[in-house]
Scaffold this active site. Structure first.
Site, PDB file in Angstrom:
ATOM      1  N   HIS A  56       0.833  -1.224   0.000  1.00 37.79           N
ATOM      2  CA  HIS A  56       0.000   0.000   0.000  1.00 37.79           C
ATOM      3  C   HIS A  56       0.861   1.265   0.000  1.00 37.79           C
ATOM      4  O   HIS A  56       1.496   1.590   1.005  1.00 37.79           O
ATOM      5  CB  HIS A  56      -0.923   0.011   1.224  1.00 37.79           C
ATOM      6  CG  HIS A  56      -1.942   1.105   1.171  1.00 37.79           C
ATOM      7  ND1 HIS A  56      -3.292   0.853   0.993  1.00 37.79           N
ATOM      8  CD2 HIS A  56      -1.828   2.452   1.238  1.00 37.79           C
ATOM      9  CE1 HIS A  56      -3.950   2.008   0.962  1.00 37.79           C
ATOM     10  NE2 HIS A  56      -3.073   3.003   1.120  1.00 37.79           N
ATOM     11  N   GLN A 151      -9.857   9.249  -4.972  1.00 38.98           N
ATOM     12  CA  GLN A 151      -9.596   9.923  -3.688  1.00 38.98           C
ATOM     13  C   GLN A 151     -10.784  10.757  -3.181  1.00 38.98           C
ATOM     14  O   GLN A 151     -11.066  10.806  -1.996  1.00 38.98           O
ATOM     15  CB  GLN A 151      -8.365  10.826  -3.860  1.00 38.98           C
ATOM     16  CG  GLN A 151      -8.084  11.787  -2.717  1.00 38.98           C
ATOM     17  CD  GLN A 151      -7.065  11.253  -1.731  1.00 38.98           C
ATOM     18  OE1 GLN A 151      -5.921  10.984  -2.068  1.00 38.98           O
ATOM     19  NE2 GLN A 151      -7.501  11.075  -0.505  1.00 38.98           N
ATOM     20  N   HIS A 209      -9.327   1.591  -0.048  1.00 38.93           N
ATOM     21  CA  HIS A 209      -9.211   2.263   1.236  1.00 38.93           C
ATOM     22  C   HIS A 209     -10.564   2.015   1.898  1.00 38.93           C
ATOM     23  O   HIS A 209     -11.586   2.476   1.387  1.00 38.93           O
ATOM     24  CB  HIS A 209      -8.995   3.749   1.057  1.00 38.93           C
ATOM     25  CG  HIS A 209      -7.599   4.111   0.640  1.00 38.93           C
ATOM     26  ND1 HIS A 209      -7.061   3.764  -0.563  1.00 38.93           N
ATOM     27  CD2 HIS A 209      -6.633   4.815   1.309  1.00 38.93           C
ATOM     28  CE1 HIS A 209      -5.818   4.219  -0.630  1.00 38.93           C
ATOM     29  NE2 HIS A 209      -5.522   4.853   0.479  1.00 38.93           N
ATOM     30  N   ASP A 308       2.336   3.244   2.950  1.00 37.72           N
ATOM     31  CA  ASP A 308       1.307   4.265   2.691  1.00 37.72           C
ATOM     32  C   ASP A 308       1.896   5.595   2.223  1.00 37.72           C
ATOM     33  O   ASP A 308       1.619   6.049   1.127  1.00 37.72           O
ATOM     34  CB  ASP A 308       0.410   4.452   3.927  1.00 37.72           C
ATOM     35  CG  ASP A 308      -0.952   5.068   3.587  1.00 37.72           C
ATOM     36  OD1 ASP A 308      -1.229   5.294   2.391  1.00 37.72           O
ATOM     37  OD2 ASP A 308      -1.746   5.323   4.514  1.00 37.72           O
ATOM     38  N   TRP A 314       0.800  14.143   3.991  1.00 37.00           N
ATOM     39  CA  TRP A 314       0.254  13.519   5.200  1.00 37.00           C
ATOM     40  C   TRP A 314       1.327  13.092   6.187  1.00 37.00           C
ATOM     41  O   TRP A 314       1.061  12.849   7.349  1.00 37.00           O
ATOM     42  CB  TRP A 314      -0.594  12.295   4.802  1.00 37.00           C
ATOM     43  CG  TRP A 314      -1.777  12.694   4.002  1.00 37.00           C
ATOM     44  CD1 TRP A 314      -2.991  13.109   4.507  1.00 37.00           C
ATOM     45  CD2 TRP A 314      -1.885  12.770   2.575  1.00 37.00           C
ATOM     46  NE1 TRP A 314      -3.823  13.427   3.464  1.00 37.00           N
ATOM     47  CE2 TRP A 314      -3.177  13.233   2.275  1.00 37.00           C
ATOM     48  CE3 TRP A 314      -1.012  12.488   1.528  1.00 37.00           C
ATOM     49  CZ2 TRP A 314      -3.629  13.430   0.976  1.00 37.00           C
ATOM     50  CZ3 TRP A 314      -1.450  12.678   0.232  1.00 37.00           C
ATOM     51  CH2 TRP A 314      -2.742  13.146  -0.038  1.00 37.00           C
TER      52      TRP A 314
END
Ligand SMILES: [Zn+2]
Length: 426
Positions: A56, A151, A209, A308, A314
């Site tokens: 991922h 997204q 997700h 990730d 993020w």
């Protein structure tokens, strides 16, 4: 033979093993092979493992840290806002450049297969084009698998489904989704149905997700398992994050786990990101937010750990080191038992390889000659030290080397060299 590795320790604990390689494949594995080769490496008892696999990742955002500014608060919300500011500024050249730079880090860390999500909510599909180009470019060294990721929500964004289908048509491999981000629970469930049916029609894998929230009533994983078994997608579907499971009622989870197992749905936890982004609305006690890894494993469900994010809106840290990911996963899930620590190593090697559907992965004769020689004696020590990758081998060729981790000490009465390995006498 082209290459011979002598005196390896394998992840299952077998010691004194030789690995003979010819024409990019493993030709033989066993003690004291009577083979000769053009090149020989003495592993000296070090751990030799199949390469690391990241199930991922978000390669369209990686290494964009600081563009156009840094995430001051470190929160998910500021991260999403930042990504929104960055998206219109993206160029294909910059995307390709950053992704290739990350692939260099990955290869040096023995990470030779990555499943990356790619945002399809930009109508230009710039990132899709860029990552398809990168995939082709790095193919000799690294398997890149792309997931079409809506997204902004498959139903919430008016163009998302059409864009996702276009991306698949362009060569993206896997169908993605984000049901918990749709406007309602019902729309979330509807997005799961639509995406699973589309994947079944196209003969593709699915990786959503799913339930990346602390809300215990976010139960899209149940719907994902239902459509997986209804459509016969067993073994081809993964739920990424599944953080709501952390907060779910125990009784409900006891019904959910067998349903996931029946459907052959895999779970992908992202320890570094889950431990930093979940539980942010809590005071104390604060939830960890990672999904129930030991319980999923005990129910016979495949669990992989993903990275990730690396240096993106993020997350300001990370370096493509899957041992760092396993290290965090082990701690967050309190998996300190001997078998549990081995399972954390498997969660960044064999299990994600199975989830990605990698062919000829492993250390058996006939497999691709892809492997890593680590500066560690076993998988637990590899995790403890985030061990140096002495050699990374792809298709029988050495593609990266690193020195063993050592320090030179100047302390009277002590040895001059510090070795961080634990080498029990005898
Ligand atoms: Zn993600």
């Amino acid at each position: 033979m082209d290459l011979l590795i002598r005196n390896a320790t394998l992840p299952d604990g077998a010691r004194g093993i030789d690995i003979a390689i010819a024409n990019g494949r493993i030709a033989a594995v066993g003690p004291a092979l009577p083979a000769q080769a053009a090149q020989e490496i003495d592993a000296g008892g070090d751990l030799v493992t199949p390469p690391f696999v990241d199930a991922h990742f978000h390669m369209d955002a990686t290494l964009s840290h600081g563009l156009p500014r840094v995430n001051r608060s470190g929160t998910l919300l500021e991260g999403i806002a930042l990504w929104g500011e960055l998206k219109p500024m993206l160029t294909q050249e910059a995307l390709v450049e950053r992704a290739l730079h990350y692939c260099d880090w990955a290869i040096a860390h023995g990470l030779l297969a990555i499943r990356t999500h790619v945002d399809v909510c930009d109508d230009r599909l710039l990132a899709v084009e860029a990552l398809l180009q990168v995939k082709k470019q790095v193919a000799p060294w690294l398997n890149l698998q792309l997931v079409a990721f809506p997204q902004d929500g498959l139903l919430r964004n008016p163009n998302a489904f059409a864009n996702l289908k276009r991306a698949i048509g362009m060569g993206v491999d896997v169908v993605g989704g984000i049901p918990h981000f749709e406007r309602t629970m019902t729309e979330g469930a509807e997005s799961v149905r639509l995406l699973c049916e589309f994947a079944a029609e196209q003969g593709l894998r699915v990786d959503m997700h799913c339930d990346e929230t602390d809300d215990p009533l976010s139960r899209h994983i149940e719907t994902l398992a239902y459509h997986t078994q209804r459509l016969g997608l067993h073994g081809r579907v993964a739920g990424s994050h599944l953080t709501s499971m952390h907060s779910m009622d125990n009784y409900y989870v006891s019904k959910l786990l067998p349903l996931m197992h029946e459907a052959g749905v895999a779970a992908i936890a992202n320890p570094l990101i889950n431990i930093t982004l979940q539980g942010r609305h809590d005071s104390y006690p604060k939830r960890r937010g990672m999904t129930r890894v030991p319980e999923l494993l005990a129910a016979g469900i495949d669990v992989a750990f993903g990275h990730d994010c690396v240096m993106d809106p993020w997350y300001s840290l990370g370096s493509g080191d899957m041992l760092e990911v396993a290290h965090m996963g082990l701690h967050v899930a309190q998996m300190t038992g001997q078998d549990a620590m081995h399972a954390c190593f498997t969660a960044v090697t064999e299990t994600p390889a199975r989830i990605l559907g990698l062919e000829s992965y492993g250390l058996k004769p006939g497999c691709h000659a892809d492997m890593v020689i680590l500066d560690a004696g076993n998988p637990i020590e590899a995790i403890r030290l985030r061990a140096a990758r002495r050699y990374v081998i792809r298709r029988g060729r050495i593609v990266s080397r690193s020195p063993a981790a050592q320090a030179t000490l100047d302390v009277p009465g002590r040895p001059g060299t510090v070795d961080f390995r634990h080498r029990p006498a005898g």
